[in-house]
Design a protein around this motif. Structure first.
Motif, PDB file in Angstrom:
ATOM      1  N   SER A 103       0.751  -1.107  -0.014  1.00  0.00           N
ATOM      2  CA  SER A 103      -0.116  -0.077  -0.050  1.00  0.00           C
ATOM      3  C   SER A 103       0.898   1.221   0.033  1.00  0.00           C
ATOM      4  N   ILE A 104       2.157   1.060  -0.067  1.00  0.00           N
ATOM      5  CA  ILE A 104       3.057   2.178   0.157  1.00  0.00           C
ATOM      6  C   ILE A 104       4.247   2.004  -1.081  1.00  0.00           C
ATOM      7  N   ALA A 105       4.725   3.181  -1.321  1.00  0.00           N
ATOM      8  CA  ALA A 105       5.711   3.163  -2.465  1.00  0.00           C
ATOM      9  C   ALA A 105       6.640   2.503  -2.020  1.00  0.00           C
ATOM     10  N   ALA A 106       7.381   2.506  -0.809  1.00  0.00           N
ATOM     11  CA  ALA A 106       8.540   2.089  -0.223  1.00  0.00           C
ATOM     12  C   ALA A 106       8.467   0.472  -0.554  1.00  0.00           C
ATOM     13  N   GLY A 107       7.422  -0.174  -0.665  1.00  0.00           N
ATOM     14  CA  GLY A 107       7.222  -1.744  -0.826  1.00  0.00           C
ATOM     15  C   GLY A 107       7.557  -2.283  -2.329  1.00  0.00           C
ATOM     16  N   ALA A 108       7.723  -1.280  -3.127  1.00  0.00           N
ATOM     17  CA  ALA A 108       7.844  -1.660  -4.659  1.00  0.00           C
ATOM     18  C   ALA A 108       9.279  -2.102  -4.821  1.00  0.00           C
ATOM     19  N   ARG A 109       9.539  -2.853  -5.766  1.00  0.00           N
ATOM     20  CA  ARG A 109      10.480  -3.390  -6.115  1.00  0.00           C
ATOM     21  C   ARG A 109      11.316  -2.711  -7.382  1.00  0.00           C
ATOM     22  N   SER A 110      10.297  -2.496  -8.534  1.00  0.00           N
ATOM     23  CA  SER A 110      10.663  -1.837  -9.479  1.00  0.00           C
ATOM     24  C   SER A 110       9.635  -0.850 -10.015  1.00  0.00           C
ATOM     25  N   TRP A 111      10.144   0.097 -10.780  1.00  0.00           N
ATOM     26  CA  TRP A 111       9.212   1.209 -11.236  1.00  0.00           C
ATOM     27  C   TRP A 111       9.290   1.332 -12.689  1.00  0.00           C
ATOM     28  N   GLY A 112       8.408   1.560 -13.469  1.00  0.00           N
ATOM     29  CA  GLY A 112       8.347   2.243 -14.896  1.00  0.00           C
ATOM     30  C   GLY A 112       8.350   3.504 -14.789  1.00  0.00           C
ATOM     31  N   GLN A 113       8.504   4.156 -16.107  1.00  0.00           N
ATOM     32  CA  GLN A 113       8.336   5.508 -16.087  1.00  0.00           C
ATOM     33  C   GLN A 113       6.819   6.100 -15.848  1.00  0.00           C
ATOM     34  N   GLY A 114       6.522   7.304 -15.589  1.00  0.00           N
ATOM     35  CA  GLY A 114       5.117   7.638 -15.248  1.00  0.00           C
ATOM     36  C   GLY A 114       4.557   7.948 -16.707  1.00  0.00           C
ATOM     37  N   THR A 115       3.114   8.188 -16.638  1.00  0.00           N
ATOM     38  CA  THR A 115       2.557   8.661 -17.566  1.00  0.00           C
ATOM     39  C   THR A 115       1.415   9.616 -17.048  1.00  0.00           C
ATOM     40  N   LEU A 116       1.322  10.990 -17.683  1.00  0.00           N
ATOM     41  CA  LEU A 116       0.544  11.973 -16.868  1.00  0.00           C
ATOM     42  C   LEU A 116      -0.910  11.955 -17.399  1.00  0.00           C
ATOM     43  N   VAL A 117      -1.744  12.034 -16.458  1.00  0.00           N
ATOM     44  CA  VAL A 117      -2.908  12.069 -16.482  1.00  0.00           C
ATOM     45  C   VAL A 117      -3.431  13.506 -16.145  1.00  0.00           C
TER      46      VAL A 117
END
Length: 121
Positions: A103-117
């Protein structure tokens, strides 16, 4: 794992967008694919997640039934269908992998680049 998000854009209040996260190099430690978002000046927050093998889904409370996450194992994508968009949904949306439901970003392993909405009022 490599993740690439796409599908962002500009819509009016009440409109819809479909985001897609292309997934490659999935490992046994990347059990969950998540969507997070980050508005200007705000912390990155959890939006939705799906357990890749089981298809079990989770949503943040603010989604209120407006968004639907899905995965296509053949295409190796995780989509986020967003309906009834509001100006407060304006943010950069990221997909991220994790080994378990988070439920929090700190728990993620890998990230993609973002897409703006951007949702205009």
């Amino acid at each position: 794992v490599q993740l690439q998000a796409s599908g962002g854009g500009l819509v009016h209040t009440g409109g819809s967008l479909r985001l897609s996260c292309a997934v490659s190099g999935l490992t046994t430690s990347d059990n969950v694919i998540n969507w997070f978002r980050q508005a200007p000046g705000e912390e990155r927050e959890f939006v939705s997640g799906i357990i890749w093998r089981e298809g079990k889904k989770r949503y943040a409370d603010f989604v209120e039934g407006r968004f639907t996450i899905s995965r296509d194992s053949a295409k190796m994508t995780v989509d986020l269908q967003m309906n009834s968009l509001r100006p407060e949904d304006t943010a950069v949306y990221f997909c991220a992998s994790s080994s378990r439901s988070i439920s929090i970003a700190a728990g993620a392993r890998s990230w993609g680049q973002g897409t703006l909405v951007t949702v205009s009022s």
